[in-house]
Scaffold this motif. Structure first.
Motif, PDB file in Angstrom:
ATOM      1  N   VAL A  27       0.977  -1.243  -0.063  1.00  0.00           N
ATOM      2  CA  VAL A  27      -0.093  -0.023   0.046  1.00  0.00           C
ATOM      3  C   VAL A  27       0.941   1.155   0.073  1.00  0.00           C
ATOM      4  N   HIS A  28       1.795   1.330   0.959  1.00  0.00           N
ATOM      5  CA  HIS A  28       2.747   2.578   0.742  1.00  0.00           C
ATOM      6  C   HIS A  28       3.642   2.684  -0.488  1.00  0.00           C
ATOM      7  N   GLU A  29       3.993   1.637  -1.051  1.00  0.00           N
ATOM      8  CA  GLU A  29       4.858   1.849  -2.169  1.00  0.00           C
ATOM      9  C   GLU A  29       3.977   2.292  -3.382  1.00  0.00           C
ATOM     10  N   VAL A  30       2.691   1.930  -3.354  1.00  0.00           N
ATOM     11  CA  VAL A  30       1.873   2.224  -4.547  1.00  0.00           C
ATOM     12  C   VAL A  30       1.211   3.410  -4.183  1.00  0.00           C
ATOM     13  N   TYR A  31       0.424   3.838  -3.040  1.00  0.00           N
ATOM     14  CA  TYR A  31      -0.267   4.957  -2.814  1.00  0.00           C
ATOM     15  C   TYR A  31       0.295   5.720  -1.731  1.00  0.00           C
ATOM     16  N   GLY A  32       1.188   5.628  -0.962  1.00  0.00           N
ATOM     17  CA  GLY A  32       1.862   6.575  -0.168  1.00  0.00           C
ATOM     18  C   GLY A  32       2.784   7.506  -0.708  1.00  0.00           C
ATOM     19  N   ASP A  33       3.257   8.529   0.121  1.00  0.00           N
ATOM     20  CA  ASP A  33       4.193   9.439  -0.232  1.00  0.00           C
ATOM     21  C   ASP A  33       5.601   8.813  -0.751  1.00  0.00           C
ATOM     22  N   GLN A  34       5.865   8.926  -2.104  1.00  0.00           N
ATOM     23  CA  GLN A  34       6.987   8.520  -2.522  1.00  0.00           C
ATOM     24  C   GLN A  34       8.449   8.699  -2.111  1.00  0.00           C
ATOM     25  N   ASP A  35       8.162   9.906  -1.341  1.00  0.00           N
ATOM     26  CA  ASP A  35       9.581  10.412  -0.954  1.00  0.00           C
ATOM     27  C   ASP A  35       9.839  10.552   0.540  1.00  0.00           C
ATOM     28  N   ALA A  36       8.996   9.637   1.223  1.00  0.00           N
ATOM     29  CA  ALA A  36       9.162   9.391   2.603  1.00  0.00           C
ATOM     30  C   ALA A  36       9.077   7.753   2.856  1.00  0.00           C
ATOM     31  N   PRO A  37       9.885   7.224   3.816  1.00  0.00           N
ATOM     32  CA  PRO A  37       9.629   6.006   4.237  1.00  0.00           C
ATOM     33  C   PRO A  37       8.637   5.495   4.764  1.00  0.00           C
ATOM     34  N   MET A  38       8.065   4.190   4.688  1.00  0.00           N
ATOM     35  CA  MET A  38       6.826   3.866   5.159  1.00  0.00           C
ATOM     36  C   MET A  38       6.960   3.842   6.913  1.00  0.00           C
ATOM     37  N   ARG A  39       7.970   3.708   7.312  1.00  0.00           N
ATOM     38  CA  ARG A  39       8.394   3.660   8.618  1.00  0.00           C
ATOM     39  C   ARG A  39       9.282   4.630   9.255  1.00  0.00           C
ATOM     40  N   SER A  40       9.360   5.885   9.753  1.00  0.00           N
ATOM     41  CA  SER A  40      10.213   6.722  10.022  1.00  0.00           C
ATOM     42  C   SER A  40      11.182   5.954  11.119  1.00  0.00           C
ATOM     43  N   GLU A  41      12.108   6.870  11.343  1.00  0.00           N
ATOM     44  CA  GLU A  41      12.946   6.444  12.671  1.00  0.00           C
ATOM     45  C   GLU A  41      12.434   6.807  13.787  1.00  0.00           C
ATOM     46  N   THR A  42      11.391   7.320  14.057  1.00  0.00           N
ATOM     47  CA  THR A  42      10.620   7.749  15.341  1.00  0.00           C
ATOM     48  C   THR A  42       9.848   6.336  15.530  1.00  0.00           C
ATOM     49  N   VAL A  43       9.148   5.962  14.570  1.00  0.00           N
ATOM     50  CA  VAL A  43       8.194   4.759  14.421  1.00  0.00           C
ATOM     51  C   VAL A  43       8.868   3.547  14.818  1.00  0.00           C
ATOM     52  N   GLU A  44      10.203   3.320  14.277  1.00  0.00           N
ATOM     53  CA  GLU A  44      11.135   2.070  14.483  1.00  0.00           C
ATOM     54  C   GLU A  44      11.577   2.261  15.955  1.00  0.00           C
ATOM     55  N   GLU A  45      11.761   3.487  16.369  1.00  0.00           N
ATOM     56  CA  GLU A  45      12.454   3.648  17.836  1.00  0.00           C
ATOM     57  C   GLU A  45      11.248   3.278  18.722  1.00  0.00           C
ATOM     58  N   ILE A  46       9.822   3.817  18.681  1.00  0.00           N
ATOM     59  CA  ILE A  46       8.975   3.593  19.801  1.00  0.00           C
ATOM     60  C   ILE A  46       8.307   2.271  19.653  1.00  0.00           C
ATOM     61  N   GLU A  47       8.154   1.685  18.477  1.00  0.00           N
ATOM     62  CA  GLU A  47       7.542   0.513  18.272  1.00  0.00           C
ATOM     63  C   GLU A  47       8.565  -0.508  18.794  1.00  0.00           C
ATOM     64  N   GLY A  48       9.727  -0.329  18.528  1.00  0.00           N
ATOM     65  CA  GLY A  48      10.706  -1.209  19.262  1.00  0.00           C
ATOM     66  C   GLY A  48      10.898  -1.074  20.692  1.00  0.00           C
ATOM     67  N   ARG A  49      10.559  -0.140  21.137  1.00  0.00           N
ATOM     68  CA  ARG A  49      10.902   0.239  22.767  1.00  0.00           C
ATOM     69  C   ARG A  49       9.618  -0.561  23.377  1.00  0.00           C
ATOM     70  N   LEU A  50       8.551  -0.350  22.777  1.00  0.00           N
ATOM     71  CA  LEU A  50       7.365  -1.126  23.468  1.00  0.00           C
ATOM     72  C   LEU A  50       7.433  -2.617  23.090  1.00  0.00           C
ATOM     73  N   THR A  51       7.807  -3.072  21.886  1.00  0.00           N
ATOM     74  CA  THR A  51       8.009  -4.418  21.826  1.00  0.00           C
ATOM     75  C   THR A  51       8.825  -5.046  22.579  1.00  0.00           C
ATOM     76  N   ASP A  52      10.051  -4.413  22.948  1.00  0.00           N
ATOM     77  CA  ASP A  52      10.946  -5.255  23.913  1.00  0.00           C
ATOM     78  C   ASP A  52      10.356  -5.133  25.271  1.00  0.00           C
ATOM     79  N   MET A  53       9.165  -4.611  25.656  1.00  0.00           N
ATOM     80  CA  MET A  53       8.903  -4.726  26.837  1.00  0.00           C
ATOM     81  C   MET A  53       7.954  -6.145  27.049  1.00  0.00           C
ATOM     82  N   GLY A  54       7.970  -6.962  26.101  1.00  0.00           N
ATOM     83  CA  GLY A  54       7.294  -7.976  26.148  1.00  0.00           C
ATOM     84  C   GLY A  54       5.806  -8.231  26.432  1.00  0.00           C
ATOM     85  N   SER A  55       5.339  -8.605  27.300  1.00  0.00           N
ATOM     86  CA  SER A  55       4.023  -8.675  27.503  1.00  0.00           C
ATOM     87  C   SER A  55       3.638  -7.753  29.040  1.00  0.00           C
ATOM     88  N   GLU A  56       4.449  -6.906  29.094  1.00  0.00           N
ATOM     89  CA  GLU A  56       4.247  -6.140  30.237  1.00  0.00           C
ATOM     90  C   GLU A  56       4.225  -4.734  30.164  1.00  0.00           C
TER      91      GLU A  56
END
Length: 501
Positions: free
Chosen positions: A262-291
């Motif tokens: 979806v992103h490659e077809v219809y999204g902004d072609q000059d921006a990544p699908m997941r920014s560094e901000t997204v990777e940082e925060i998703e990673g931080r919450l994921t690393d908490m496991g189930s807590e």
């Protein structure tokens, strides 16, 4: 310090990349029930708009058979449009939201979602479409805008899946008025959904389900690969023309064997699908496991990486299977950017908002060119919580290394006390409902939320007075060097790397 400075610079660059499409960047965060310590679903985020914001508790309402609602955008929007009337339903649900007064020719009051009496929470997040779609947007455009869709979903949805279906049906039937591409995030106590509404006037939309084991940050809203039989897959939804239109434009070839991204077809072609901000925060919450806890979600929404002067408010909803009574659901709301403002629990059962948290003229559209309506005289005379916490933000963020830790410590301690008493509050209210004392139960919940809100405001006043006094003694009040009080792009944040000390 160097790592944080580089990360802050990357975030700034990301915002610059998308600035041609949207000036600010609301966000939403979802954590599924298998990722939380208590089995609840968590959803949080903020709306970023240059506007006043105020808390609104919209009651359940009945409507006449021929009643309609006005939707769309005006000719003043970036992509001009015409307002239209669409049918209203017989009954709309009660919900809590933060309304605001101005955006791009979109009629006020506007909303990015909130929480309704059925336990459906919604967020509204930017999601820029590819330039070719933006260029296709008809003039004038017609159909509900992002705020219309968010409000109608809050009024009608009983599940997050139904919220998606409502938005899809509205777009299919009435069209869509865009500002360049948008997304929504919805959640209930079982699952979440991301919905993207594309520019172009072709009625394109797509949705992806978020399961119990997932973490997702929309910043912007994104969806990656989807199956070609998406309409038959319980984890996806979308407009009938989602893939066929892309093939007609030569943006996708179904015979290539490549997945439809979806992103490659219809999204902004000059921006990544997941920014560094997204990777940082998703990673931080994921690393908490189930807590992951409500406290963790509040801390994430408060993080100065994304919480700044652009925030109109902060929100966190904890969605549980405890549905003893619809009025017991609550939405934690910070009256402006939560980096220096407390989250207050507002219950669906509450019936009133204290005037200090209601609408004021600060940053409200038209305030600079009109006198006050006498009808609002008493309310306007009260202290505006949004303005108080803005002042606290400005002083704190002038010297964040010095002041931000103590502000966060005070806010977190205040919130921790409130979190500890929530079960008792719900049990007390439920006992009143169970005894047939609905009015008394609602009065209790209204009083509780109001008292905590006023205590939060008093805390803000104390912090503001202390920090302002010490700023004057330690640093002095910095005088501006320029002669333009309004920003031409740069905004205030509390990143310690930007400390002016």
């Amino acid at each position: 310090m160097v790592k944080r400075l580089l990360f802050a610079f990357a975030c700034f660059v990301t915002l610059l990349i998308v600035s041609a499409t949207t000036a600010y960047a609301s966000y939403g965060i979802y954590v599924g029930s298998e990722r939380t310590a208590d089995g609840s679903v968590l959803i949080g985020g903020t709306g970023d708009e240059v506007s006043s914001h105020w808390l609104k508790i919209e009651p359940r309402q009945k409507h006449g058979p021929d009643e309609t609602i006005e939707v769309g955008v005006t000719g003043e929007a970036t992509f001009p449009g015409e307002l239209i009337e669409i049918p209203q339903v017989e009954e709309t649900a009660k919900y809590i939201s933060m309304d605001y007064s101005d955006y791009e020719g979109f009629p006020a009051p506007l909303t990015n979602g909130g929480l309704n009496e059925h336990g459906v929470a919604g967020r509204d997040i930017w999601s820029p479409s590819r330039q070719a779609l933006i260029d296709m947007t008809p003039e004038p455009q017609r159909g509900p805008n992002y705020s219309d869709l968010s409000r109608i979903a809050m009024e009608r949805a009983t599940t997050s899946r139904e919220a998606v279906e409502i938005i899809g049906d509205l777009m299919d039937e009435h069209g869509y008025s865009t500002y360049g591409g948008n997304s929504h995030m919805f959640a209930d106590n079982e699952e979440g959904w991301v919905v993207i509404n594309f520019a172009g006037g072709e009625g394109l939309w797509v949705a992806e389900r978020l399961g119990a084991d997932e973490v997702r940050m929309s910043y912007p809203g994104y969806i990656g690969d989807i199956p070609e039989d998406y309409q038959d897959d319980p984890d996806f939804m979308g407009s009938d023309n989602l893939i066929s239109f892309a093939e007609e434009q030569g943006w996708y070839d179904s015979d290539s064997g490549e997945p439809f991204n979806v992103h490659e077809v219809y999204g902004d072609q000059d921006a990544p699908m997941r920014s560094e901000t997204v990777e940082e925060i998703e990673g931080r919450l994921t690393d908490m496991g189930s807590e992951v806890t409500v406290n963790d979600m509040m801390a994430t929404v408060r993080d100065p990486i994304v919480s700044s002067d652009t925030n109109g408010y902060g929100q966190v909803a904890r969605l549980t299977g405890d549905r003893r009574h619809d009025d017991l659901a609550n939405l934690w709301v910070a009256p402006t950017g939560s980096v220096t403002a407390p989250f207050i629990p507002w219950y669906i059962g509450a019936t009133e908002v204290p005037p200090e948290f209601g609408e004021h003229r600060y940053m409200t559209k038209g305030a600079a060119s009109n006198f006050l309506n006498p009808d609002y005289q008493s309310q306007e005379a009260t202290e505006f919580a949004g303005r108080t916490f803005k002042r606290l933000m400005y002083h704190t963020c002038e010297h964040p290394d010095k002041f931000l830790p103590e502000v966060n410590e005070a806010l977190e301690a205040f919130e921790e006390d409130m979190l500890d008493e929530q079960q008792s509050v719900r049990d007390t209210a439920y006992a009143l409902y169970n005894a047939g004392q609905e009015d008394l139960a609602q009065e209790y919940l209204t009083t509780y939320s109001t008292e905590r809100a006023m205590e939060g405001l008093e805390l803000g006043q104390a912090l503001l007075g202390s920090i302002e006094a010490r700023t004057e003694v330690l640093y002095g009040i910095r005088e501006p060097e320029g002669d333009q009080i309004n920003s031409d792009g740069e905004t205030i944040d509390c990143n310690p790397a930007e400390d002016s000390e």
